[in-house]
Design a protein around this motif. Structure first.
Motif, PDB file in Angstrom:
ATOM      1  N   LEU A  14       0.828  -1.201   0.000  1.00  0.00           N
ATOM      2  CA  LEU A  14       0.000   0.000   0.000  1.00  0.00           C
ATOM      3  C   LEU A  14       0.866   1.256   0.000  1.00  0.00           C
ATOM      4  N   LEU A  15       2.020   1.225   0.699  1.00  0.00           N
ATOM      5  CA  LEU A  15       2.915   2.373   0.681  1.00  0.00           C
ATOM      6  C   LEU A  15       3.491   2.573  -0.723  1.00  0.00           C
ATOM      7  N   ALA A  16       3.837   1.491  -1.404  1.00  0.00           N
ATOM      8  CA  ALA A  16       4.343   1.606  -2.772  1.00  0.00           C
ATOM      9  C   ALA A  16       3.293   2.243  -3.684  1.00  0.00           C
ATOM     10  N   ILE A  17       2.016   1.881  -3.473  1.00  0.00           N
ATOM     11  CA  ILE A  17       0.934   2.500  -4.244  1.00  0.00           C
ATOM     12  C   ILE A  17       0.830   3.982  -3.899  1.00  0.00           C
ATOM     13  N   GLY A  18       0.954   4.291  -2.607  1.00  0.00           N
ATOM     14  CA  GLY A  18       0.922   5.691  -2.188  1.00  0.00           C
ATOM     15  C   GLY A  18       2.060   6.497  -2.793  1.00  0.00           C
ATOM     16  N   VAL A  19       3.258   5.905  -2.859  1.00  0.00           N
ATOM     17  CA  VAL A  19       4.408   6.563  -3.489  1.00  0.00           C
ATOM     18  C   VAL A  19       4.113   6.834  -4.962  1.00  0.00           C
ATOM     19  N   ALA A  20       3.568   5.818  -5.654  1.00  0.00           N
ATOM     20  CA  ALA A  20       3.269   5.973  -7.085  1.00  0.00           C
ATOM     21  C   ALA A  20       2.205   7.038  -7.319  1.00  0.00           C
ATOM     22  N   LEU A  21       1.161   7.046  -6.507  1.00  0.00           N
ATOM     23  CA  LEU A  21       0.085   8.019  -6.700  1.00  0.00           C
ATOM     24  C   LEU A  21       0.562   9.432  -6.363  1.00  0.00           C
ATOM     25  N   ALA A  22       1.378   9.550  -5.316  1.00  0.00           N
ATOM     26  CA  ALA A  22       1.954  10.868  -5.013  1.00  0.00           C
ATOM     27  C   ALA A  22       2.821  11.341  -6.171  1.00  0.00           C
ATOM     28  N   ALA A  23       3.617  10.440  -6.743  1.00  0.00           N
ATOM     29  CA  ALA A  23       4.486  10.795  -7.867  1.00  0.00           C
ATOM     30  C   ALA A  23       3.682  11.246  -9.079  1.00  0.00           C
ATOM     31  N   ALA A  24       2.527  10.636  -9.282  1.00  0.00           N
ATOM     32  CA  ALA A  24       1.696  10.989 -10.439  1.00  0.00           C
ATOM     33  C   ALA A  24       1.204  12.427 -10.375  1.00  0.00           C
ATOM     34  N   ALA A 179      -6.894  12.790  -4.116  1.00  0.00           N
ATOM     35  CA  ALA A 179      -6.917  11.326  -4.039  1.00  0.00           C
ATOM     36  C   ALA A 179      -5.588  10.789  -3.529  1.00  0.00           C
ATOM     37  N   ALA A 180      -4.475  11.383  -3.985  1.00  0.00           N
ATOM     38  CA  ALA A 180      -3.156  10.956  -3.511  1.00  0.00           C
ATOM     39  C   ALA A 180      -3.010  11.189  -2.017  1.00  0.00           C
ATOM     40  N   LEU A 181      -3.532  12.317  -1.532  1.00  0.00           N
ATOM     41  CA  LEU A 181      -3.469  12.619  -0.102  1.00  0.00           C
ATOM     42  C   LEU A 181      -4.219  11.576   0.714  1.00  0.00           C
ATOM     43  N   VAL A 182      -5.380  11.173   0.238  1.00  0.00           N
ATOM     44  CA  VAL A 182      -6.184  10.178   0.960  1.00  0.00           C
ATOM     45  C   VAL A 182      -5.448   8.839   1.027  1.00  0.00           C
ATOM     46  N   VAL A 183      -4.917   8.393  -0.110  1.00  0.00           N
ATOM     47  CA  VAL A 183      -4.220   7.103  -0.135  1.00  0.00           C
ATOM     48  C   VAL A 183      -2.946   7.160   0.701  1.00  0.00           C
ATOM     49  N   TRP A 184      -2.183   8.237   0.582  1.00  0.00           N
ATOM     50  CA  TRP A 184      -0.953   8.355   1.370  1.00  0.00           C
ATOM     51  C   TRP A 184      -1.258   8.339   2.867  1.00  0.00           C
ATOM     52  N   SER A 185      -2.300   9.033   3.286  1.00  0.00           N
ATOM     53  CA  SER A 185      -2.655   9.074   4.705  1.00  0.00           C
ATOM     54  C   SER A 185      -2.990   7.693   5.236  1.00  0.00           C
ATOM     55  N   ALA A 186      -3.588   6.851   4.384  1.00  0.00           N
ATOM     56  CA  ALA A 186      -3.910   5.487   4.806  1.00  0.00           C
ATOM     57  C   ALA A 186      -2.692   4.573   4.764  1.00  0.00           C
ATOM     58  N   ALA A 187      -1.735   4.851   3.889  1.00  0.00           N
ATOM     59  CA  ALA A 187      -0.625   3.921   3.654  1.00  0.00           C
ATOM     60  C   ALA A 187       0.594   4.192   4.512  1.00  0.00           C
ATOM     61  N   ALA A 188       0.879   5.451   4.826  1.00  0.00           N
ATOM     62  CA  ALA A 188       2.148   5.814   5.465  1.00  0.00           C
ATOM     63  C   ALA A 188       2.087   5.590   6.963  1.00  0.00           C
ATOM     64  N   ARG A 189       2.820   4.583   7.427  1.00  0.00           N
ATOM     65  CA  ARG A 189       2.904   4.259   8.848  1.00  0.00           C
ATOM     66  C   ARG A 189       4.365   4.044   9.219  1.00  0.00           C
ATOM     67  N   HIS A 190       4.809   4.782  10.238  1.00  0.00           N
ATOM     68  CA  HIS A 190       6.177   4.597  10.700  1.00  0.00           C
ATOM     69  C   HIS A 190       6.318   3.269  11.441  1.00  0.00           C
ATOM     70  N   GLY A 191       7.538   2.757  11.461  1.00  0.00           N
ATOM     71  CA  GLY A 191       7.800   1.525  12.184  1.00  0.00           C
ATOM     72  C   GLY A 191       7.795   1.743  13.691  1.00  0.00           C
ATOM     73  N   PHE A 192       7.976   0.642  14.431  1.00  0.00           N
ATOM     74  CA  PHE A 192       7.937   0.694  15.886  1.00  0.00           C
ATOM     75  C   PHE A 192       9.332   0.840  16.464  1.00  0.00           C
TER      76      PHE A 192
END
Length: 392
Positions: A14-24, A179-192
């Motif tokens: 999902l993060l890879a999709i978020g990266v691609a959509l942000a890039a678009a 749309a990119a903002l919505v997907v990125w907000s759902a996909a981007a999660r920092h590690g623990f």
């Protein structure tokens, strides 16, 4: 265990999709306006100098705002920093179509400020979150970026015909960034991280003292100069050669579309090689030939010249992957990315503006194109040097 903003984002699908959509979303702000630039000029009643300034605004903004990107990444974390930049981009896309010349310039600057932060931070996300697939994910990122640029060039004239307004056609691209903002907000999660870690100050050598860092910076700046000069002026060049507006927009889209296969092929190929100098030659020589064709015989074979120039614009994904390959850590990648993009974009800002000024002074595009061909020769030489296997 808790999520830590200083820990890399989790490298999920999902993060890879978020990266691609942000890039678009990182190029339609430029190509959509370029595709209807003649109508914008006529509607606003502005001069050639104003138009030249407008074509230079994106790269100036990229250069200035890129200085802030590493600080935002550290302060907010990558997830929030990129999300904020996408929000700023969306707001700018809306603001620039609500009023006259000042609003167009101001909104474009705001939108490009959001793009600038993504330009710097997303390559860092790729290196840190996908360390074993840097070439592949960089290829997906730059292919999506090229596809977004092509969509902006190809569809905006049609949207203008459908809506009957260049403002609605250009402003419609805000929906894609939202749309990119919505997907990125759902996909981007920092590690623990298990516990807070104390960070001791570490002496870091300034990249401004690294000859290789400067070579990469100027290389990045010149390839950006090529890209934004083409995106800003190619439809006008073709129009002056007798090509109709719709065909000129499609030819601009072709230069962008070519970036998709090039982006999918070049970064993985570059990542598997110790050096990338040969790839630089394979992309640089066709670009020089294409620019010379547009300078000397633009109407003879415009499709061929555009294809050759489009291949040369594949320098962008190569420049991005070299930023990762010429560094040894995510921190160094962020520093080199910020240096290359801030100074590099300020270098490239002179291109679209000077290109238009030369056209106004000489009455033809010939001198402008010959100067661009000479700069491409310098670009190819610097790329050859930057492609040698070593790190900053």
């Amino acid at each position: 265990m808790r999520r830590n903003r200083q820990v890399a984002l989790v490298g999920s699908t999902l993060l890879a999709i978020g990266v691609a959509l942000a890039a678009a979303n990182l190029r339609p702000a430029v190509t959509s306006l370029a595709a209807v630039l003649g109508d914008v000029r006529a509607s606003l009643g502005v001069s050639t100098a104003w138009t030249s300034l407008l074509t230079a605004v994106p790269t100036v903004c990229f250069g200035i705002a890129a200085f802030l990107a590493p600080w935002l990444g550290r302060r907010l974390g990558m997830a929030r920093a990129v999300a904020l930049s996408l929000l700023v981009l969306t707001v700018g896309l809306v603001l620039r179509v609500v009023d006259g010349p000042v609003a167009v310039l101001g909104g474009t600057f705001i939108a490009c400020a959001g793009i600038a932060v993504c330009n710097v931070l997303i390559p860092v996300v790729v290196k840190e979150s996908f360390p074993g697939r840097v070439g592949l994910v960089t290829g997906v990122y730059t292919a999506a970026l090229a596809a977004g640029a092509a969509l902006g060039a190809a569809f905006t004239p049609g949207l203008e015909s459908t809506f009957g307004s260049w403002r609605l056609a250009v402003g419609a691209w805000a929906f894609l960034s939202l749309a990119a903002l919505v997907v990125w907000s759902a996909a981007a999660r920092h590690g623990f991280s298990a516990r807070p870690t104390a960070h001791r100050p570490v002496a870091v050598r300034s990249l401004f003292r690294s000859p290789l860092a400067w070579v990469i910076t100027v290389f990045f700046g010149l390839q950006s100069l090529l890209a934004y000069t083409v995106m800003g002026w190619l439809p006008q060049i073709l129009g002056d050669a007798g090509v109709d507006r719709t065909t000129a927009g499609l030819l601009l889209a072709i230069t962008m579309v070519l970036g998709v296969p090039v982006s999918l092929i070049v970064p993985p190929l570059a990542a598997r090689r110790p050096g990338q100098s040969g790839l630089v030659l394979a992309l640089g020589v066709p670009a020089i030939l294409g620019v010379l064709g547009l300078a000397l015989a633009p109407a003879a074979a415009p499709g061929l010249w555009v294809v050759l120039v489009g291949l040369g614009m594949g320098m962008f994904p190569l420049a991005l992957v070299m930023i990762s390959l010429r560094t040894t850590s995510g921190a160094d990648t962020a520093r080199l990315s910020a240096m290359a993009q801030s100074i590099g974009y300020l270098i490239s800002a002179t291109g679209p503006f000077a290109f238009g000024v030369l056209r106004g002074a000489t009455g033809t595009w010939t001198l402008s194109m010959l100067v661009l061909a000479a700069l491409l020769a310098v670009l190819t030489t610097l790329g050859w040097i930057a492609g040698r296997p070593r790190t900053v």
